[in-house]
Write an enzyme that holds these catalytic residues in place. Structure first.
Site, PDB file in Angstrom:
ATOM      1  N   ARG A 167       0.813  -1.220   0.000  1.00 46.48           N
ATOM      2  CA  ARG A 167       0.000   0.000   0.000  1.00 46.48           C
ATOM      3  C   ARG A 167       0.850   1.275   0.000  1.00 46.48           C
ATOM      4  O   ARG A 167       0.430   2.300   0.519  1.00 46.48           O
ATOM      5  CB  ARG A 167      -0.987   0.009   1.173  1.00 46.48           C
ATOM      6  CG  ARG A 167      -1.914  -1.190   1.207  1.00 46.48           C
ATOM      7  CD  ARG A 167      -2.812  -1.294  -0.034  1.00 46.48           C
ATOM      8  NE  ARG A 167      -3.593  -2.514   0.000  1.00 46.48           N
ATOM      9  CZ  ARG A 167      -3.218  -3.674  -0.555  1.00 46.48           C
ATOM     10  NH1 ARG A 167      -2.070  -3.752  -1.214  1.00 46.48           N
ATOM     11  NH2 ARG A 167      -3.980  -4.741  -0.485  1.00 46.48           N
ATOM     12  N   GLN A 168       2.011   1.214  -0.611  1.00 49.91           N
ATOM     13  CA  GLN A 168       2.818   2.417  -0.772  1.00 49.91           C
ATOM     14  C   GLN A 168       3.695   2.280  -2.013  1.00 49.91           C
ATOM     15  O   GLN A 168       4.166   1.191  -2.335  1.00 49.91           O
ATOM     16  CB  GLN A 168       3.684   2.676   0.457  1.00 49.91           C
ATOM     17  CG  GLN A 168       4.652   1.553   0.795  1.00 49.91           C
ATOM     18  CD  GLN A 168       5.463   1.847   2.035  1.00 49.91           C
ATOM     19  OE1 GLN A 168       5.396   2.930   2.591  1.00 49.91           O
ATOM     20  NE2 GLN A 168       6.249   0.877   2.472  1.00 49.91           N
TER      21      GLN A 168
END
EC number: 1.3.1.98
Length: 290
Positions: A167-168
Site C-alpha cells: 500500500r505504498q
C-alpha cells in the site's frame, strides 16, 4: 478558466468521493502538462477517483487537481520496441483513467497482470500512488514506466527506481502520477476472467454502500477487520456513518453522513482495538495522524 486553459470551479467534494462526504473546494480540471504545472504553482491536492479518502465537511483551502481530457485517456497498443512474444508493454495510460474500466479492457484483450486489482474503485494515478491492491495482486504487478509530475518538472521512473511495498509506492506526497505504461503477460480472455471471478468471489462479504474502502492497513499480517470484529464493533453507528456489519474494516455512509461521523468511528476503533492501527484512508486535512 485559468491562464493555461484549465477549467476551475468551486464544487462539493462529496460529489467526487466514493464515501460521499466532503465540503466545497476549488477544483482544477487539468488536461495537459502545462495546465498541471500552472495548477501546481500554489498549494494543491490531487483527487483521483475519490476512494480511500475522507474529506473534511468544510472542504480544503488548497486547489484540488483532477486529471481529465488527454490525461484521462488510454493507449493500449503494444509498444513494438519494448514488447516481446512473452511481454506486452502498452502505450501511455493517463492517471485519470478509471481503474475498473481499464481492468475490463485488459481482460477482453486476454492480457494478465492487473486482474488481481478487480473491484478496486478509483483512477489509475491514485491507485499507483498508493499501490492499491488486494490479496490477489497490486498495481505494481503490472507497471513498466511511471511518469511523475513534480513542482520541478516531469520525470519518468520504473518500479525499480522506487521503494514501493504494501500500500505504498515510494512516490512523495504531492507528486502527480500523470501517465503510466503497463507491463502485462499474454494470456486468454477466459483465463483472465476466471482469475477475476475468483477474486470477486472472495470480496463478496464486503459492503456495497458508499464507502472509501478498507479503513486500516493489516498490522503485521493480521487482518484489521478481524481485530475490529473481535472488539465487538461491527454495526456500530455514529450519526449516519456505520462500521459495516459485513466487514469490520469498512465504514459506510448510510446517507447524509458527515466527515465528523467517520472520524468519530475511526477514533473509536483505535481506542477499542488492542494493537496500533495505521490508517489506509487518506484524510483531508490530516487530523487523526497515522
Amino acid at each position: 478558466m485559468s491562464r493555461s486553459g484549465a477549467r476551475v470551479e468551486r464544487v462539493p467534494l462529496a460529489r467526487y468521493t466514493t464515501l460521499g462526504v466532503g465540503g466545497e473546494s476549488e477544483m482544477w480540471f487539468v488536461e495537459t502538462h502545462e495546465q498541471l504545472a500552472e495548477a501546481m504553482s500554489a498549494p494543491y491536492r490531487i483527487l483521483g477517483g475519490g476512494s480511500n479518502l475522507v474529506v473534511s465537511d468544510s472542504g480544503v483551502p488548497e486547489r484540488v487537481l483532477r486529471l481529465s481530457g488527454p490525461l484521462a485517456e488510454r493507449d493500449l497498443t503494444p509498444d513494438p520496441e519494448l514488447s516481446t512474444p512473452d511481454l506486452i508493454v502498452t502505450g501511455w495510460v493517463g492517471g485519470g483513467v478509471p481503474l475498473p474500466g481499464l481492468i475490463r479492457a485488459l481482460q477482453k484483450l486476454g492480457w494478465s497482470g492487473l486482474e488481481g486489482t478487480v473491484g478496486i474503485p478509483g483512477q489509475v494515478g491514485g491507485s499507483v500512488w498508493m499501490n492499491a491492491g488486494t490479496r490477489f495482486g497490486e498495481m505494481f504487478d503490472g507497471l513498466h514506466t511511471i511518469e511523475i509530475v513534480t513542482p520541478d518538472g516531469v520525470r519518468q521512473v520504473t518500479p525499480d527506481d522506487l521503494k514501493w511495498g504494501y500500500r505504498q509506492s515510494g512516490i512523495p506526497r504531492g507528486h502527480v502520477v500523470s501517465r503510466v505504461r503497463l507491463k502485462l503477460r499474454p494470456s486468454t480472455p477466459e483465463a483472465v476472467l476466471a482469475k477475476m471471478e475468483h477474486a470477486d468471489q472472495a470480496r463478496k462479504g464486503q459492503p456495497k454502500n458508499k464507502t472509501p474502502g478498507c479503513a486500516f492497513k493489516n498490522p503485521g499480517g493480521v487482518s484489521a477487520g478481524k481485530l475490529i470484529d473481535e472488539a465487538g464493533l461491527k454495526g456500530t453507528q455514529v450519526g449516519n456513518a456505520r462500521i459495516a456489519p459485513e466487514h469490520g474494516n469498512f465504514i459506510v455512509n448510510l446517507g447524509g453522513a458527515t466527515a465528523a461521523d467517520v472520524h468519530a468511528l475511526l477514533a473509536l476503533i483505535r481506542e477499542r482495538v488492542g494493537v496500533p492501527l495505521e490508517l489506509e484512508y487518506e484524510l483531508w486535512p490530516e487530523q487523526l495522524g497515522g
